[in-house]
Structures are given as C-alpha cells and as structure tokens.
Design an enzyme around this catalytic site. Structure first.
Site: not given
Length: 574
Positions: A304-306, A308-311, A331, A432
């Site tokens: 997964q990628e956003g 500013f973040g990645r998994i 992460k 959450d």
C-alpha cells in the site's frame, strides 16, 4: 432495580429474535383467533433501545411475525425490565405465564398487569420485570407465554418467548467504588453486572505507553500468538475450532470473576492534538527496547502507498541464525514526510504494544537508526488489509458468488469482537476500529492492528472538521464527535460500523452524508441502512451498538456471545 431506560442496549436484539409459536391458527400468516390484535415495541421504546425512530411488531393487525431462529439470545445482566405495547379492536382475552429453569438464581418474572384478563381496546403498555436473586452466578432460561383467545371461537393463539439471562451472585461485602459524575449507583443495593461495572480507561495519549507491562514479550522469536498465554484467552479448550483465541464461555466467566471489582464507565476526554505534543525523540525513546538493525530487513513489494507512507512486504532475518527468515509487514514513510508524521507513525504503532491475543497484531520491532527513515515491523498476514480484501471479494462476486459466505463474514466479526473484548478488559481504548485497521490471512484469521498510517493510506475515511484534526467521522460515536469523549462504549459503536462494513464487503458507511452534518444526523436518530441480504437479527446487533446512550450499548462480551450463537445457527443451515 435499574430504571426502564437503563442498560437496555441489547433489548432490541433480544426481543427481535422472539419465536412466535401458535397452536390453532394453522400454517397461514393470518390468525383469525385474534382480530385486530397488535403487540409491538413502540417508537419510544425503540428509541431508548437503539436510538432509532421505528416500531417493531410481533403481531400487526392479526398477522404474526415469524423469525426462524434456532437459537436463544442472551439477555444482558443489567436488563431488568422489558416493555410491550398492545391493543385489540374487539374483545380478546389473554393469559400470561412465566417459567424459569433456575429459581434460585432468578425470581419468577413479574408483570405490572394481571395474569389474565382482556387485551385493552386502547393502546397500552405493560412491563415485565426480570430480577436476579443475587444468590449465585448462573445463566437462567426464562419463558414467557401469552395466550390470546376469542370466546366465540375458542381458538387460541399462543405466543412463546424464550430467552436466557445472566445472573450474578451479590458479593458478601461490596467494595467501595468511586461514583463517577453523572452515573448513579444501583438504587436497590443489588450489584450491577460486570457489563455495566467494567471500568474502561487508558492513560493520556491513547494508552500508547505499555512499557510497564510485565508479561514476557519476544514477538520476534514467538510471533505466532497462538502460543501466547493470555488472560482472557479461550485460546485453548474452545468448542469453536474455527474461532481461534475466543471462548464465549470464558468470556462469560471473565464477566463473573470481575463483577465486584469495577464501577461504571468513567469518561475519557482526549484533548485535541495530544499525539502531536509528543516529540520524535520521545517517540523513539519509547520503542528503543524493541529496536533492531536495519540490515536485518529486506523490503520486497509495496503493498500500500499513500502521500507520505508505505507498507512493504518485507523479510526479517533471525539475529542468531541468519539462515532463518520470516515475512513481515514493514510500515515506513517517504523522504518528504514531516517530523510530525513520522512521530505519529511511531506513537500510533505502539497502541497495542505489550498486549498478547490471537486476534491482535502488535508491532514486532522498529528500525530507528540515525540517518534512516523509521520503520515499524509487524507479523505478516498473507491476505493483507481486511478492507481491501473485502473489496476484492465484492469485485469477484459476479464470477464467484460463493467466494465468501455470510458465515465467513460473521466468523470474522466474532474474531474482531474477541480481540476488542480483550482490549476492554485491559483498559485499552482503540479509538479507530474499522476494517482498514484489521488484517486477514488465507485461513480467514483476522487480527486487529493499530491505525498508524491509516489516515494517509485511506484518506477518504478521515475528515477534518475545521479543527486541524483528521478523524474517522463516519465510525465515531456521537459523544466522540461532539465532546471528544472515548471509552470502550465508543469502540462498540465503531464495531457496529465495522460489522456493517463486513456485511457490505467494504462499502463506505454514511457515504451520502456530509461529514460536517454527521453529529446532527446521528442526534436526530438516523443511522446507516440495513445492508442488502443482511438478516434482521444481524442488523439488530449493529443497531444496538449505535444507541445514543453509551450505557445502553452492549459490551463486547455480549457481542461475542450473540454473534457466536448466530454463527452456529448459520452453520445449521448452510
């Protein structure tokens, strides 16, 4: 005895499942023995139960509602009275009777009407009181029978209602417990059930600090949580082999053993920006004891990628034996991520740290070496994120409708409820809970994770309401939205939405509602609609979680029990 409006979050769930048995009206849907008879739960009662403006009919103008349920649902210990509305257009006589299988644990139910007479011609309400004796811990089966008769025909319609109620022994000497603002103690001196008494709090900053936990923790060498010994466990001896780490009987026993220890829910108020008050240096200090060398980790595919973040799908090499490797989730953040974003990733990753349960996925290790972007490692689950998995199943539905069954989805819900029940007893509030914060493997085992990077990876699920805080508005209880108050009861609300996600295969709840209007929408009594092909009984479970009064919502132990029995019922037919 508690007042009529208290502790009835599961009342709808219980009475919606009432079995209507009738002896002399044949197999047709209209019973001619009771012309113009109506028996139902009023709008006011439904509003008290689940906050919805609706009526629930058992008999509507002589038509008896039949629900083919082969199991009995549990009446929560704090539900001490039930209210029915009824009337008839012409003369109809009734007889009312009760039975209990353990009179030592529960007194014979009492109604505020005579045991026989005529059904009133005007709309009226009668009450049935269910009171435990307090002499012993027991699960009591209660039966209420209502016979309706017309003199001219002598035909009899028999309505049988069978339910179970948890009763608890009154402690010989009650402990002094703090009285929290706005919460009244029991007026008759009876000990309320643990479902009301469990005190669910966390330390400030979302319970992120678990460094004082004394349990042995070496997830690197023992990341298979099936081998962990957990206090709530049910990990061994469970009759439900397909439900690892969850034993409903032990869930009930945990309620009994803690009954004299806790008081009502305290209110936990989370101040805005509480996470952002933590510095990066402080966040690194908190995880220093589980830090490992970056050289031990090899990153493979991006899962997964956003922004500013990645998994990543990664490989972790054993420190003592380099020939041994295992898969992990890794992460991390991109180079342009701000210090605040990096800090939040580390702190939120610690939410489940130090907790061991087969339906939780806490962090294994971190890499926080100078000059490198921090990295958080978790055990690998080969089907990945639950929300993405559900959406893949929905895409595949047309070609393979049997790819995932309703029983499988309920199975997942039970596991999530088990993990959340454990968190509640450990006084940890998740804040959450959603399918995006769960992962699944090819054996359909589900584990709850932290929410680190979720805002970045699922940006459509979070909204800023003008206060510079991205929050999961569509999953939040009303008190959380309005007053920023969180408790295990607000986690129960989120669980109801998560169950809705499961039954819709990953759809977005309240998709047509403006996030700025959510609080007003909920306050007015509106909720998400019942999913297509979702049984009434399962939707009733969701609806109970959305009661406006948090004291009326079920506890996770009750949800485990109800869903387990529903799962067993599905297995009898599927």
């Amino acid at each position: 005895m508690a007042g009529p409006g208290r502790g009835r979050g599961l009342a709808l769930l219980v009475w919606r499942a009432l079995m209507v048995a009738w002896s002399c009206c044949g197999s047709g849907s209209v019973c001619r023995a009771s012309p113009g008879v109506n028996v139902y739960l009023s709008v006011e009662e439904m509003r008290r139960l689940i906050g919805l403006d609706a009526e629930l009919y058992y008999v509507r103008n002589d038509v008896v509602s039949h629900f083919a349920l082969p199991f009995k649902l549990l009446v929560p210990g704090e539900t001490n009275s039930l209210h029915f509305t009824w009337h008839a257009k012409s003369k109809v006589e009734y007889k009312l009777g009760f039975q209990v299988d353990n009179p030592a644990a529960m007194d014979m139910p009492q109604a505020n009407i005579s045991v026989q007479g005529e059904v009133p011609r005007e709309v009226s309400v009668f009450r049935v009181d269910l009171l435990c004796t307090g002499k012993l811990d027991s699960e009591v089966t209660m039966e209420m029978q209502l016979n309706l008769t017309i003199n001219s025909s002598k035909n009899i319609t028999v309505l049988n209602f069978k339910r179970r109620k948890m009763c608890y022994k009154k402690p010989e000497q009650e402990e002094k417990t703090p009285i929290y603002p706005g919460k009244n103690s029991s007026k008759d001196g009876r000990t309320t059930s643990i479902m009301r008494q469990q005190e669910l709090v966390v330390e400030p900053e979302e319970g992120l600090v678990h460094d004082s936990v004394t349990e042995e923790q070496d997830v690197d060498d023992n990341d298979d949580q099936e081998s962990m010994q957990v206090t709530d466990a049910g990990a061994q001896g469970s009759d439900l082999k397909e439900l690892p780490g969850c034993n409903p009987e032990e869930e009930r026993q945990n309620c009994v053993t803690q009954a004299s220890k806790k008081s009502a829910y305290p209110t936990l108020r989370i101040e805005k920006n509480d996470l952002k008050s933590v510095t990066l240096a402080e966040a690194k200090t908190r995880v220093k004891d589980i830090a490992i060398s970056r050289e031990r980790v090899t990153l493979k595919d991006v899962l997964q990628e956003g922004t500013f973040g990645r998994i990543f799908h990664g490989i972790l090499v054993d420190e003592k034996d380099p020939s041994k490797e295992k898969y992990v989730f890794a992460k991390t953040v991109k180079d342009h991520a701000s210090e605040v974003q990096v800090t939040m990733m580390l702190t939120e990753s610690c939410k489940l740290r130090g907790l061991h349960h087969r339906n939780l996925l806490p962090i294994n290790h971190v890499c926080i070496e100078d000059g490198e972007r921090p990295m958080v490692l978790l055990p690998y689950m080969n089907w990945g994120n639950l929300k993405l998995f559900l959406r893949q199943c929905k895409l595949a539905e047309a070609n393979n409708p049997q790819a995932i069954s309703q029983q499988d989805l309920v199975h997942m819900a039970i596991q999530i409820a088990c993990g959340m029940s454990y968190l509640a007893r450990r006084e940890v509030i998740h804040k959450d809970l959603a399918t995006r914060n769960c992962v699944i493997d090819d054996g359909l085992q589900v584990k709850i994770t932290d929410n680190a990077l979720s805002r970045d990876l699922f940006p459509m699920d979070y909204h800023c309401l003008g206060d510079n805080e991205n929050r999961p508005v569509r999953w939040m209880a009303l008190e959380s939205l309005v007053n920023n108050e969180f408790s295990s009861a607000s986690d129960v609300w989120a669980f109801g939405v998560t169950l809705w996600e499961l039954m819709t295969l990953g759809q977005t709840p309240y998709v047509d509602i403006d996030p700025f209007e959510m609080a007003a929408y909920l306050k007015d009594g509106y909720r998400i609609a019942q999913p297509i092909n979702c049984p009434d009984e399962l939707f009733a479970v969701m609806a109970c979680c959305w009661a406006l009064d948090r004291e009326e919502r079920p506890k996770f132990q009750q949800l485990v029990q109800c869903l387990t029995e529903f799962h067993a019922a599905l297995g009898a037919y599927v």
